[in-house]
Design a protein around this motif. Structure first.
Motif, PDB file in Angstrom:
ATOM      1  N   PRO A   1       0.788  -1.238   0.000  1.00 19.02           N
ATOM      2  CA  PRO A   1       0.000   0.000   0.000  1.00 19.02           C
ATOM      3  C   PRO A   1       0.815   1.280   0.000  1.00 19.02           C
ATOM      4  CG  PRO A   1      -0.066  -1.067   2.153  1.00 19.02           C
ATOM      5  CD  PRO A   1       0.620  -2.021   1.220  1.00 19.02           C
ATOM      6  N   ALA A   2       2.044   1.228   0.535  1.00 14.85           N
ATOM      7  CA  ALA A   2       2.830   2.465   0.619  1.00 14.85           C
ATOM      8  C   ALA A   2       4.308   2.141   0.672  1.00 14.85           C
ATOM      9  CB  ALA A   2       2.437   3.268   1.858  1.00 14.85           C
ATOM     10  N   LEU A   3       5.094   3.043   0.111  1.00 10.73           N
ATOM     11  CA  LEU A   3       6.544   3.028   0.244  1.00 10.73           C
ATOM     12  C   LEU A   3       6.933   4.272   1.031  1.00 10.73           C
ATOM     13  CD1 LEU A   3       7.481   2.111  -3.449  1.00 10.73           C
ATOM     14  CD2 LEU A   3       7.392   0.548  -1.501  1.00 10.73           C
ATOM     15  N   TYR A   4       8.030   4.190   1.757  1.00 11.19           N
ATOM     16  CA  TYR A   4       8.452   5.277   2.634  1.00 11.19           C
ATOM     17  C   TYR A   4       9.865   5.713   2.268  1.00 11.19           C
ATOM     18  CZ  TYR A   4       4.585   3.535   5.467  1.00 11.19           C
ATOM     19  OH  TYR A   4       3.345   3.127   5.902  1.00 11.19           O
ATOM     20  N   ILE A   5      10.062   7.026   2.109  1.00 17.64           N
ATOM     21  CA  ILE A   5      11.412   7.530   1.893  1.00 17.64           C
ATOM     22  C   ILE A   5      12.162   7.435   3.211  1.00 17.64           C
ATOM     23  CG2 ILE A   5      12.834   9.494   1.213  1.00 17.64           C
ATOM     24  CD1 ILE A   5      10.474  10.500  -0.447  1.00 17.64           C
ATOM     25  N   ALA A   6      13.209   6.658   3.231  1.00 21.48           N
ATOM     26  CA  ALA A   6      14.094   6.616   4.397  1.00 21.48           C
ATOM     27  C   ALA A   6      15.161   7.690   4.261  1.00 21.48           C
ATOM     28  CB  ALA A   6      14.721   5.222   4.533  1.00 21.48           C
ATOM     29  N   ASP A   7      15.795   7.736   3.103  1.00 19.97           N
ATOM     30  CA  ASP A   7      16.861   8.703   2.843  1.00 19.97           C
ATOM     31  C   ASP A   7      16.787   9.088   1.373  1.00 19.97           C
ATOM     32  OD1 ASP A   7      18.995  10.275   3.510  1.00 19.97           O
ATOM     33  OD2 ASP A   7      20.482   8.680   3.480  1.00 19.97           O
TER      34      ASP A   7
ATOM     35  N   MET B   1       7.868   5.372  10.014  1.00 17.46           N
ATOM     36  CA  MET B   1       6.689   5.051   9.217  1.00 17.46           C
ATOM     37  C   MET B   1       5.414   5.608   9.848  1.00 17.46           C
ATOM     38  SD  MET B   1       7.470   1.242   7.628  1.00 17.46           S
ATOM     39  CE  MET B   1       7.603   0.410   9.208  1.00 17.46           C
ATOM     40  N   ALA B   2       5.323   5.564  11.180  1.00 12.21           N
ATOM     41  CA  ALA B   2       4.133   6.097  11.855  1.00 12.21           C
ATOM     42  C   ALA B   2       3.986   7.591  11.600  1.00 12.21           C
ATOM     43  CB  ALA B   2       4.223   5.811  13.353  1.00 12.21           C
ATOM     44  N   ILE B   3       5.097   8.307  11.615  1.00 13.93           N
ATOM     45  CA  ILE B   3       5.055   9.754  11.361  1.00 13.93           C
ATOM     46  C   ILE B   3       4.685  10.026   9.905  1.00 13.93           C
ATOM     47  CG2 ILE B   3       6.541  11.802  11.182  1.00 13.93           C
ATOM     48  CD1 ILE B   3       7.960  10.676  13.751  1.00 13.93           C
ATOM     49  N   ALA B   4       5.277   9.278   8.979  1.00 17.99           N
ATOM     50  CA  ALA B   4       4.943   9.465   7.561  1.00 17.99           C
ATOM     51  C   ALA B   4       3.479   9.124   7.291  1.00 17.99           C
ATOM     52  CB  ALA B   4       5.862   8.606   6.701  1.00 17.99           C
ATOM     53  N   ASP B   5       2.942   8.095   7.966  1.00 15.91           N
ATOM     54  CA  ASP B   5       1.535   7.721   7.781  1.00 15.91           C
ATOM     55  C   ASP B   5       0.598   8.849   8.207  1.00 15.91           C
ATOM     56  OD1 ASP B   5       1.955   5.209   6.691  1.00 15.91           O
ATOM     57  OD2 ASP B   5       1.892   4.176   8.629  1.00 15.91           O
ATOM     58  N   ARG B   6       1.008   9.645   9.177  1.00 14.17           N
ATOM     59  CA  ARG B   6       0.199  10.780   9.626  1.00 14.17           C
ATOM     60  C   ARG B   6       0.370  12.008   8.737  1.00 14.17           C
ATOM     61  NH1 ARG B   6      -0.516  11.883  15.993  1.00 14.17           N
ATOM     62  NH2 ARG B   6      -1.231   9.823  16.665  1.00 14.17           N
ATOM     63  N   GLY B   7       1.296  11.933   7.810  1.00 11.46           N
ATOM     64  CA  GLY B   7       1.595  13.102   7.006  1.00 11.46           C
ATOM     65  C   GLY B   7       2.363  14.153   7.775  1.00 11.46           C
ATOM     66  N   ALA B   8       3.007  13.733   8.860  1.00 11.33           N
ATOM     67  CA  ALA B   8       3.754  14.655   9.702  1.00 11.33           C
ATOM     68  C   ALA B   8       5.214  14.706   9.262  1.00 11.33           C
ATOM     69  CB  ALA B   8       3.644  14.239  11.167  1.00 11.33           C
ATOM     70  N   ILE B   9       5.953  15.622   9.870  1.00 12.84           N
ATOM     71  CA  ILE B   9       7.340  15.865   9.491  1.00 12.84           C
ATOM     72  C   ILE B   9       8.237  15.621  10.702  1.00 12.84           C
ATOM     73  CG2 ILE B   9       9.004  17.615   8.718  1.00 12.84           C
ATOM     74  CD1 ILE B   9       7.083  16.655   6.540  1.00 12.84           C
ATOM     75  N   MET B  10       9.305  14.873  10.500  1.00 15.27           N
ATOM     76  CA  MET B  10      10.271  14.643  11.559  1.00 15.27           C
ATOM     77  C   MET B  10      11.204  15.844  11.681  1.00 15.27           C
ATOM     78  SD  MET B  10      11.230  10.645  10.824  1.00 15.27           S
ATOM     79  CE  MET B  10      12.187  10.405  12.311  1.00 15.27           C
ATOM     80  N   PRO B  11      11.762  16.075  12.861  1.00 15.14           N
ATOM     81  CA  PRO B  11      12.768  17.126  12.994  1.00 15.14           C
ATOM     82  C   PRO B  11      13.973  16.831  12.104  1.00 15.14           C
ATOM     83  CG  PRO B  11      12.017  16.366  15.139  1.00 15.14           C
ATOM     84  CD  PRO B  11      11.470  15.397  14.127  1.00 15.14           C
ATOM     85  N   PRO B  12      14.729  17.854  11.737  1.00 13.70           N
ATOM     86  CA  PRO B  12      15.908  17.615  10.890  1.00 13.70           C
ATOM     87  C   PRO B  12      16.930  16.746  11.605  1.00 13.70           C
ATOM     88  CG  PRO B  12      15.894  19.862  11.728  1.00 13.70           C
ATOM     89  CD  PRO B  12      14.567  19.277  12.072  1.00 13.70           C
ATOM     90  N   LYS B  13      17.667  15.975  10.810  1.00 16.90           N
ATOM     91  CA  LYS B  13      18.757  15.147  11.315  1.00 16.90           C
ATOM     92  C   LYS B  13      18.265  14.177  12.386  1.00 16.90           C
ATOM     93  CE  LYS B  13      21.526  17.713   8.792  1.00 16.90           C
ATOM     94  NZ  LYS B  13      22.122  17.237   7.533  1.00 16.90           N
ATOM     95  N   SER B  14      17.152  13.490  12.083  1.00 19.95           N
ATOM     96  CA  SER B  14      16.600  12.514  13.027  1.00 19.95           C
ATOM     97  C   SER B  14      17.152  11.115  12.807  1.00 19.95           C
ATOM     98  CB  SER B  14      15.072  12.457  12.900  1.00 19.95           C
ATOM     99  OG  SER B  14      14.467  13.658  13.299  1.00 19.95           O
ATOM    100  N   THR B  15      17.637  10.832  11.604  1.00 19.66           N
ATOM    101  CA  THR B  15      18.028   9.463  11.264  1.00 19.66           C
ATOM    102  C   THR B  15      19.366   9.445  10.532  1.00 19.66           C
ATOM    103  OG1 THR B  15      16.704   9.655   9.231  1.00 19.66           O
ATOM    104  CG2 THR B  15      15.666   8.584  11.123  1.00 19.66           C
ATOM    105  N   TRP B  16      20.152   8.434  10.835  1.00 17.01           N
ATOM    106  CA  TRP B  16      21.411   8.192  10.121  1.00 17.01           C
ATOM    107  C   TRP B  16      21.407   6.724   9.705  1.00 17.01           C
ATOM    108  CZ3 TRP B  16      25.585  11.261   8.688  1.00 17.01           C
ATOM    109  CH2 TRP B  16      26.695  10.577   8.187  1.00 17.01           C
ATOM    110  N   PHE B  17      21.378   6.494   8.407  1.00 17.09           N
ATOM    111  CA  PHE B  17      21.281   5.129   7.893  1.00 17.09           C
ATOM    112  C   PHE B  17      22.660   4.587   7.550  1.00 17.09           C
ATOM    113  CE2 PHE B  17      17.166   7.025   7.181  1.00 17.09           C
ATOM    114  CZ  PHE B  17      16.292   6.010   7.532  1.00 17.09           C
TER     115      PHE B  17
END
Length: 416
Positions: free
Chosen positions: A203-209, A384-400
């Motif tokens: 149903p959905a793909l999520y941009i990780a980086d 994914m939960a934040i993206a499902d809500r259409g919300a925005i994460m703070p900058p520099k939240s993830t390092w893959f």
């Protein structure tokens, strides 16, 4: 439902793949890239950071830089370093870093589905970085770096990808950093049809980086469509290069913070102020690397402390406010250290967890920064939960990690 397509990838000659494939353009500065390309003229950094072949004083965003990228890419093709597959294929990309392995599908994703929200975002983009990628794609007529996507793992897709790995790999090498990279070409018609159909059920793909690369692909598509009176929607410029990993294979590392000064506080007064929203404990055992959510390490004046967010100091029902990066920003960085917007404040910097706690100590001990904070990693489920809500994460939240290597496969947009 997700639409992912095979494409005619532009790929290195198998004997040159280890030399050509390069780390992404945005994980190093130009000086480091110059050193790498001086030792290895086949590095794809000559395309993705093409200022390395221009005088050091050149503006990195000038037309000359993008023209140089196009010329180098065309030269690599003319000399046979890169060759385009004769028919559309998928590709399976396996990476191993220490005891962690992730296996993703290289494909062309739909710009329409990105714009419709089937491919979900969780970050804002910066206009200057987005324009840089727009100019690079337009000049080279190619997407040279892949967007890292994830999806909720599906056993059927897992089985298909595993089946595609039973063939002989096109490339299999270990880079200088010890990370191994293996690529399999999926050219069997039955496998291609099965993969395409399987992703139609996702149903959905999520941009990780790769938010800037995604946004740039959409902007370039608009330019190409406007310039093409025969536009059908099936042209290559309607899609963008992605590598898609199941969520249970994605590893997110901590993304830590250093701040240049204490905003007028003396260290003892700063500790007292921090105690308003966190319990503060000295950590005499040395570096404090958090082992649970809502705990933080702090390195100040040669000492490590463990901070724990006090109950009631954040809204745990809000997936954004409950992120550790938000708790630190809202309860300490903004009110005490006066870091209002981490995207623009020059007093804060960000240190990927791959560099370890020793890097935080080094930066503070050098005098360049006054205090460092180590964080517990954001989880892919939170993303994914934040993206499902259409919300925005703070900058520099993830390092893959591990990082995708550019030039394993290039997607030609066919706009020119």
């Amino acid at each position: 439902m997700a639409t992912v397509k095979p494409f005619r990838g532009l790929r290195p000659d198998p004997g040159l793949a280890a030399k050509i494939a390069a780390l992404p353009y945005d994980v190093m500065d130009s000086e480091e890239a110059r050193r790498i390309t001086a030792d290895n003229p086949l590095s794809f950094l000559r395309v993705t950071k093409s200022e390395v072949d221009l005088p050091a004083e050149a503006d990195h965003y000038s037309p000359a830089v993008y023209d140089q990228a196009r010329a180098t890419l065309e030269s690599f093709v003319a000399q046979g370093y890169l060759r385009q597959d004769g028919a559309p294929c998928y590709y399976v990309y396996k990476q191993t870093m220490g005891d962690h392995t992730q296996v993703g599908l290289v494909a062309a994703a739909s710009v329409d589905e990105y714009e419709q929200g089937i491919i979900k975002k969780h970050e804002f983009t910066r206009p200057d970085k987005e324009l840089d990628r727009v100019n690079h794609i337009a000049a080279t007529d190619a997407q040279t770096g892949a967007v890292f996507l994830t999806y909720r793992a599906d056993r059927g897709i897992d089985a298909l990808v595993e089946r595609c790995r039973r063939r002989t790999p096109a490339y299999d090498f270990t880079a200088d950093d010890g990370i191994s990279h293996t690529l399999y070409v999926v050219d069997d018609a039955g496998d291609i049809a099965a993969i395409e159909e399987a992703f139609r059920q996702i149903p959905a793909l999520y941009i990780a980086d790769g938010h800037h690369r995604s946004a740039a692909a959409a902007r370039v598509r608009e330019k190409c469509r406007a310039a093409n009176p025969g536009h059908t929607g099936e042209e290559d410029y309607n899609r963008f290069l992605v590598v898609i990993f199941p969520h249970d294979q994605v590893r997110i590392m901590d993304y830590n913070r250093v701040v240049a000064d204490l905003a007028g506080f003396a260290p003892t007064d700063f500790l007292a102020a921090v105690a308003g929203k966190f319990t503060v404990e000295e950590h005499p055992a040395g570096a404090c690397k958090p082992d649970a959510a809502h705990t933080f390490g702090m390195y100040l004046a040669g000492r490590w402390y463990r901070l724990t967010a006090r109950p009631g100091s954040f809204d745990g029902t809000d997936p954004v406010a409950g992120l550790d990066v938000s708790i630190l920003q809202d309860n300490l960085l903004a009110p005490l250290l006066k870091v209002g917007d981490p995207r623009t404040d020059k007093r804060i910097n960000f240190v990927g967890g791959i560099r370890g706690m020793a890097e935080l100590e080094r930066l503070v001990d050098s005098g360049r920064y006054a205090v460092a904070f180590s964080l517990y990693p954001t989880s892919v489920e939170e993303l994914m939960a934040i993206a499902d809500r259409g919300a925005i994460m703070p900058p520099k939240s993830t390092w893959f990690e591990p990082k995708l290597r550019d030039a394993m496969v290039v997607h030609l947009t066919g706009c020119r």
